[in-house]
Design a protein around this motif. Structure first.
Motif, PDB file in Angstrom:
ATOM      1  N   THR A  50       2.511   1.056   4.135  1.00  0.00           N
ATOM      2  CA  THR A  50       2.396   2.066   3.211  1.00  0.00           C
ATOM      3  C   THR A  50       1.239   2.508   3.538  1.00  0.00           C
ATOM      4  OG1 THR A  50       4.187   2.152   2.169  1.00  0.00           O
ATOM      5  CG2 THR A  50       2.703   3.375   1.645  1.00  0.00           C
ATOM      6  N   ARG A  51       0.496   1.573   3.530  1.00  0.00           N
ATOM      7  CA  ARG A  51      -1.274   2.553   3.480  1.00  0.00           C
ATOM      8  C   ARG A  51      -1.549   2.724   5.265  1.00  0.00           C
ATOM      9  NH1 ARG A  51      -3.632  -1.498   1.241  1.00  0.00           N
ATOM     10  NH2 ARG A  51      -4.426  -2.982   3.169  1.00  0.00           N
ATOM     11  N   ILE A  52      -1.073   1.996   6.291  1.00  0.00           N
ATOM     12  CA  ILE A  52      -1.249   2.176   7.513  1.00  0.00           C
ATOM     13  C   ILE A  52      -0.897   3.401   8.075  1.00  0.00           C
ATOM     14  CG2 ILE A  52      -1.259   1.143   9.686  1.00  0.00           C
ATOM     15  CD1 ILE A  52      -1.288  -1.271   8.368  1.00  0.00           C
ATOM     16  N   LEU A  53       0.440   3.614   8.069  1.00  0.00           N
ATOM     17  CA  LEU A  53       1.608   4.804   8.017  1.00  0.00           C
ATOM     18  C   LEU A  53       0.950   5.921   7.510  1.00  0.00           C
ATOM     19  CD1 LEU A  53       4.610   3.172   7.560  1.00  0.00           C
ATOM     20  CD2 LEU A  53       3.741   3.877   9.511  1.00  0.00           C
ATOM     21  N   ARG A  54      -0.053   6.046   6.108  1.00  0.00           N
ATOM     22  CA  ARG A  54      -0.030   7.517   5.339  1.00  0.00           C
ATOM     23  C   ARG A  54      -1.257   8.001   5.966  1.00  0.00           C
ATOM     24  NH1 ARG A  54       1.212   6.616  -0.394  1.00  0.00           N
ATOM     25  NH2 ARG A  54       4.085   6.892   0.084  1.00  0.00           N
ATOM     26  N   ARG A  55      -2.102   6.530   6.405  1.00  0.00           N
ATOM     27  CA  ARG A  55      -3.382   6.798   7.344  1.00  0.00           C
ATOM     28  C   ARG A  55      -2.883   7.250   8.612  1.00  0.00           C
ATOM     29  NH1 ARG A  55      -6.368   1.019   5.900  1.00  0.00           N
ATOM     30  NH2 ARG A  55      -7.705   2.311   4.021  1.00  0.00           N
ATOM     31  N   ARG A  56      -2.369   7.178   9.259  1.00  0.00           N
ATOM     32  CA  ARG A  56      -1.892   7.775  10.648  1.00  0.00           C
ATOM     33  C   ARG A  56      -1.074   9.405  11.080  1.00  0.00           C
ATOM     34  NH1 ARG A  56      -3.680   3.454  11.050  1.00  0.00           N
ATOM     35  NH2 ARG A  56      -4.667   2.374  13.114  1.00  0.00           N
ATOM     36  N   GLY A  57      -1.087   9.740   9.376  1.00  0.00           N
ATOM     37  CA  GLY A  57       0.121  11.035   9.008  1.00  0.00           C
ATOM     38  C   GLY A  57       1.508  10.753   8.849  1.00  0.00           C
ATOM     39  N   PHE A  58       2.436   9.653   8.861  1.00  0.00           N
ATOM     40  CA  PHE A  58       3.539   9.177   8.754  1.00  0.00           C
ATOM     41  C   PHE A  58       4.071   9.530   6.799  1.00  0.00           C
ATOM     42  CE2 PHE A  58       3.026   6.795  12.361  1.00  0.00           C
ATOM     43  CZ  PHE A  58       3.802   7.710  13.529  1.00  0.00           C
ATOM     44  N   ARG A  59       4.771   9.756   6.547  1.00  0.00           N
ATOM     45  CA  ARG A  59       5.495   9.693   5.427  1.00  0.00           C
ATOM     46  C   ARG A  59       6.250   8.974   5.329  1.00  0.00           C
ATOM     47  NH1 ARG A  59      10.162  12.505   2.300  1.00  0.00           N
ATOM     48  NH2 ARG A  59      10.270  11.751   0.769  1.00  0.00           N
ATOM     49  N   SER A  60       5.133   7.758   4.048  1.00  0.00           N
ATOM     50  CA  SER A  60       6.168   6.222   4.304  1.00  0.00           C
ATOM     51  C   SER A  60       7.548   6.117   2.808  1.00  0.00           C
ATOM     52  CB  SER A  60       4.617   5.192   4.121  1.00  0.00           C
ATOM     53  OG  SER A  60       5.535   4.198   3.917  1.00  0.00           O
ATOM     54  N   LEU A  61       8.692   5.457   3.133  1.00  0.00           N
ATOM     55  CA  LEU A  61       9.504   5.208   1.752  1.00  0.00           C
ATOM     56  C   LEU A  61       9.653   3.738   1.681  1.00  0.00           C
ATOM     57  CD1 LEU A  61      11.587   7.315   3.459  1.00  0.00           C
ATOM     58  CD2 LEU A  61      10.468   8.415   1.402  1.00  0.00           C
ATOM     59  N   THR A  62       9.665   2.869   1.258  1.00  0.00           N
ATOM     60  CA  THR A  62       9.519   1.659   1.128  1.00  0.00           C
ATOM     61  C   THR A  62      11.035   1.450   0.126  1.00  0.00           C
ATOM     62  OG1 THR A  62       8.676   1.826  -1.534  1.00  0.00           O
ATOM     63  CG2 THR A  62       7.290   1.325   0.732  1.00  0.00           C
ATOM     64  N   ALA A  63      12.018   0.092   0.506  1.00  0.00           N
ATOM     65  CA  ALA A  63      12.740  -0.538  -0.070  1.00  0.00           C
ATOM     66  C   ALA A  63      12.247  -1.925   0.115  1.00  0.00           C
ATOM     67  CB  ALA A  63      14.296   0.048   0.769  1.00  0.00           C
ATOM     68  N   GLU A  64      13.172  -2.807  -0.790  1.00  0.00           N
ATOM     69  CA  GLU A  64      12.890  -4.123  -1.631  1.00  0.00           C
ATOM     70  C   GLU A  64      13.587  -4.961  -0.651  1.00  0.00           C
ATOM     71  OE1 GLU A  64      10.852  -5.532  -5.027  1.00  0.00           O
ATOM     72  OE2 GLU A  64       9.590  -4.070  -4.721  1.00  0.00           O
TER      73      GLU A  64
END
Length: 185
Positions: A50-64
Protein backbone atom coordinates in the motif's frame (compact mmCIF):
# COMPACT_ATOMS: atom_id res chain seq x y z
CA UNK A 1 4.88 -10.09 -28.77
CA UNK A 2 6.67 -7.15 -27.21
CA UNK A 3 7.50 -3.96 -29.05
CA UNK A 4 11.12 -2.86 -29.24
CA UNK A 5 10.52 -0.20 -26.59
CA UNK A 6 8.84 -2.70 -24.24
CA UNK A 7 11.74 -5.10 -24.75
CA UNK A 8 14.18 -2.27 -23.99
CA UNK A 9 12.26 -1.38 -20.81
CA UNK A 10 12.21 -5.02 -19.71
CA UNK A 11 15.98 -5.20 -20.21
CA UNK A 12 16.42 -2.01 -18.19
CA UNK A 13 14.31 -3.41 -15.36
CA UNK A 14 17.01 -5.98 -14.78
CA UNK A 15 19.25 -3.10 -13.68
CA UNK A 16 17.59 -1.62 -10.55
CA UNK A 17 19.47 1.70 -10.45
CA UNK A 18 18.56 2.49 -14.02
CA UNK A 19 15.08 0.99 -13.71
CA UNK A 20 13.90 3.44 -11.05
CA UNK A 21 14.86 6.49 -13.14
CA UNK A 22 13.45 4.94 -16.33
CA UNK A 23 10.12 4.15 -14.66
CA UNK A 24 9.82 7.61 -13.09
CA UNK A 25 10.45 9.23 -16.45
CA UNK A 26 8.13 6.92 -18.37
CA UNK A 27 5.16 6.80 -16.00
CA UNK A 28 2.29 8.55 -17.80
CA UNK A 29 0.01 10.83 -15.80
CA UNK A 30 -2.89 8.53 -16.76
CA UNK A 31 -1.70 6.00 -14.15
CA UNK A 32 -2.70 8.44 -11.40
CA UNK A 33 -5.51 7.06 -9.29
CA UNK A 34 -5.69 3.64 -10.91
CA UNK A 35 -6.91 1.05 -8.42
CA UNK A 36 -4.76 -1.89 -7.37
CA UNK A 37 -6.16 -4.54 -5.03
CA UNK A 38 -3.52 -6.35 -2.97
CA UNK A 39 -4.57 -9.70 -1.48
CA UNK A 40 -2.30 -11.28 1.13
CA UNK A 41 -2.82 -12.84 4.55
CA UNK A 42 0.30 -11.09 5.88
CA UNK A 43 -0.61 -7.60 7.12
CA UNK A 44 3.00 -6.40 6.81
CA UNK A 45 2.94 -7.23 3.08
CA UNK A 46 -0.36 -5.34 2.67
CA UNK A 47 1.05 -2.32 4.51
CA UNK A 48 4.28 -2.28 2.48
CA UNK A 49 2.53 -2.71 -0.87
CA UNK A 50 0.00 0.00 0.00
CA UNK A 51 2.78 2.42 0.91
CA UNK A 52 4.69 1.71 -2.31
CA UNK A 53 1.60 1.98 -4.50
CA UNK A 54 0.33 5.20 -2.93
CA UNK A 55 3.75 6.87 -3.30
CA UNK A 56 3.54 6.09 -7.02
CA UNK A 57 0.07 7.56 -7.43
CA UNK A 58 -2.01 4.38 -7.36
CA UNK A 59 -5.08 3.91 -5.19
CA UNK A 60 -4.48 0.81 -3.08
CA UNK A 61 -7.18 -1.54 -1.80
CA UNK A 62 -6.42 -4.54 0.44
CA UNK A 63 -7.94 -7.88 1.35
CA UNK A 64 -6.62 -10.61 3.65
CA UNK A 65 -8.45 -13.56 2.05
CA UNK A 66 -9.51 -14.70 -1.37
CA UNK A 67 -13.14 -14.41 -0.31
CA UNK A 68 -12.69 -10.77 0.75
CA UNK A 69 -10.90 -10.14 -2.54
CA UNK A 70 -13.84 -11.41 -4.59
CA UNK A 71 -16.25 -9.16 -2.67
CA UNK A 72 -13.99 -6.13 -3.23
CA UNK A 73 -13.50 -6.95 -6.91
CA UNK A 74 -17.28 -7.04 -7.40
CA UNK A 75 -17.77 -3.71 -5.62
CA UNK A 76 -14.67 -1.69 -6.54
CA UNK A 77 -13.71 -3.14 -9.96
CA UNK A 78 -9.95 -2.53 -9.51
CA UNK A 79 -7.71 -2.14 -12.56
CA UNK A 80 -5.23 -4.76 -11.32
CA UNK A 81 -5.29 -7.40 -8.57
CA UNK A 82 -2.11 -8.68 -6.89
CA UNK A 83 -2.85 -11.94 -5.08
CA UNK A 84 -0.61 -14.11 -2.89
CA UNK A 85 -0.31 -17.77 -3.84
CA UNK A 86 -0.56 -19.28 -0.34
CA UNK A 87 -3.38 -18.06 1.86
CA UNK A 88 -5.82 -19.77 4.20
CA UNK A 89 -9.16 -20.58 2.57
CA UNK A 90 -9.23 -19.77 -1.13
CA UNK A 91 -5.68 -20.06 -2.53
CA UNK A 92 -4.14 -17.52 -4.89
CA UNK A 93 -4.64 -19.82 -7.89
CA UNK A 94 -8.32 -20.34 -6.96
CA UNK A 95 -8.70 -16.57 -6.52
CA UNK A 96 -7.15 -15.89 -9.94
CA UNK A 97 -9.58 -18.34 -11.55
CA UNK A 98 -12.62 -16.89 -9.73
CA UNK A 99 -11.71 -13.26 -10.51
CA UNK A 100 -11.08 -13.96 -14.20
CA UNK A 101 -14.31 -15.96 -14.47
CA UNK A 102 -16.37 -13.08 -13.07
CA UNK A 103 -14.36 -10.17 -14.51
CA UNK A 104 -12.24 -11.19 -17.52
CA UNK A 105 -11.21 -7.55 -18.06
CA UNK A 106 -9.46 -7.29 -14.66
CA UNK A 107 -5.81 -8.32 -14.83
CA UNK A 108 -4.41 -10.44 -12.00
CA UNK A 109 -0.78 -10.86 -10.89
CA UNK A 110 0.17 -13.76 -8.64
CA UNK A 111 2.72 -13.04 -5.88
CA UNK A 112 4.65 -15.91 -4.38
CA UNK A 113 7.63 -16.71 -2.21
CA UNK A 114 7.46 -20.20 -3.71
CA UNK A 115 8.13 -19.31 -7.33
CA UNK A 116 8.54 -22.35 -9.51
CA UNK A 117 7.97 -22.91 -13.20
CA UNK A 118 4.98 -25.09 -12.29
CA UNK A 119 3.25 -22.41 -10.20
CA UNK A 120 3.91 -19.78 -12.87
CA UNK A 121 2.48 -21.98 -15.62
CA UNK A 122 -0.54 -22.89 -13.48
CA UNK A 123 -1.19 -19.22 -12.67
CA UNK A 124 -1.05 -18.24 -16.34
CA UNK A 125 -3.33 -21.15 -17.30
CA UNK A 126 -5.88 -19.93 -14.74
CA UNK A 127 -5.80 -16.42 -16.20
CA UNK A 128 -3.06 -14.56 -14.34
CA UNK A 129 -1.26 -12.01 -16.49
CA UNK A 130 2.05 -12.36 -14.66
CA UNK A 131 3.62 -13.46 -11.41
CA UNK A 132 5.87 -11.63 -9.00
CA UNK A 133 8.37 -13.59 -6.88
CA UNK A 134 8.69 -12.51 -3.23
CA UNK A 135 10.59 -10.70 -1.89
CA UNK A 136 10.39 -7.92 -4.47
CA UNK A 137 11.53 -4.31 -4.65
CA UNK A 138 9.31 -1.26 -5.03
CA UNK A 139 10.64 -0.90 -8.60
CA UNK A 140 9.77 -4.52 -9.43
CA UNK A 141 6.25 -4.03 -8.08
CA UNK A 142 5.77 -0.87 -10.11
CA UNK A 143 7.22 -2.50 -13.24
CA UNK A 144 4.89 -5.51 -13.15
CA UNK A 145 1.87 -3.27 -12.63
CA UNK A 146 2.93 -1.01 -15.49
CA UNK A 147 3.45 -4.01 -17.81
CA UNK A 148 0.02 -5.26 -16.85
CA UNK A 149 -1.64 -1.89 -17.43
CA UNK A 150 0.14 -1.51 -20.80
CA UNK A 151 -1.21 -4.90 -21.85
CA UNK A 152 -4.68 -3.95 -20.63
CA UNK A 153 -4.50 -0.75 -22.70
CA UNK A 154 -3.38 -2.71 -25.78
CA UNK A 155 -6.35 -5.06 -25.36
CA UNK A 156 -8.77 -2.13 -24.91
CA UNK A 157 -7.37 -0.44 -28.03
CA UNK A 158 -7.64 -3.69 -30.00
CA UNK A 159 -11.28 -4.17 -28.95
CA UNK A 160 -12.07 -0.56 -29.92
CA UNK A 161 -10.40 -1.00 -33.32
CA UNK A 162 -12.23 -4.28 -33.94
CA UNK A 163 -15.48 -2.47 -33.15
CA UNK A 164 -14.59 0.28 -35.60
CA UNK A 165 -13.74 -2.31 -38.26
CA UNK A 166 -17.06 -4.06 -37.68
CA UNK A 167 -18.93 -0.77 -38.14
CA UNK A 168 -16.86 0.02 -41.25
CA UNK A 169 -17.53 -3.40 -42.82
CA UNK A 170 -21.10 -2.45 -43.74
CA UNK A 171 -20.11 0.98 -45.05
CA UNK A 172 -20.82 2.49 -41.61
CA UNK A 173 -19.45 6.00 -42.07
CA UNK A 174 -20.51 6.46 -45.70
CA UNK A 175 -23.37 8.87 -46.23
CA UNK A 176 -23.61 9.26 -50.00
CA UNK A 177 -26.55 7.73 -51.86
CA UNK A 178 -25.36 7.92 -55.46
CA UNK A 179 -24.96 4.73 -57.46
CA UNK A 180 -21.15 4.99 -57.19
CA UNK A 181 -21.31 5.31 -53.38
CA UNK A 182 -23.73 2.38 -53.10
CA UNK A 183 -21.29 0.29 -55.16
CA UNK A 184 -18.51 1.06 -52.64
CA UNK A 185 -20.63 -0.38 -49.82
Amino acid sequence: AMTASEHYLDEQLKQPAIAAAELRDRQPASLEGLRVLVVDDEREMLTNCTRILRRRGFRSLTAETGEQALELVDIERPDVVLVDLRMPGKSGIESVKAIKLRHPDIEVILMTAYATIETAVDAIKQGAFDYLPKPFTAEQLQAVIQRTLRQKQVMTDAQRLLGELAVGADGGGMVGTSEAMRALR
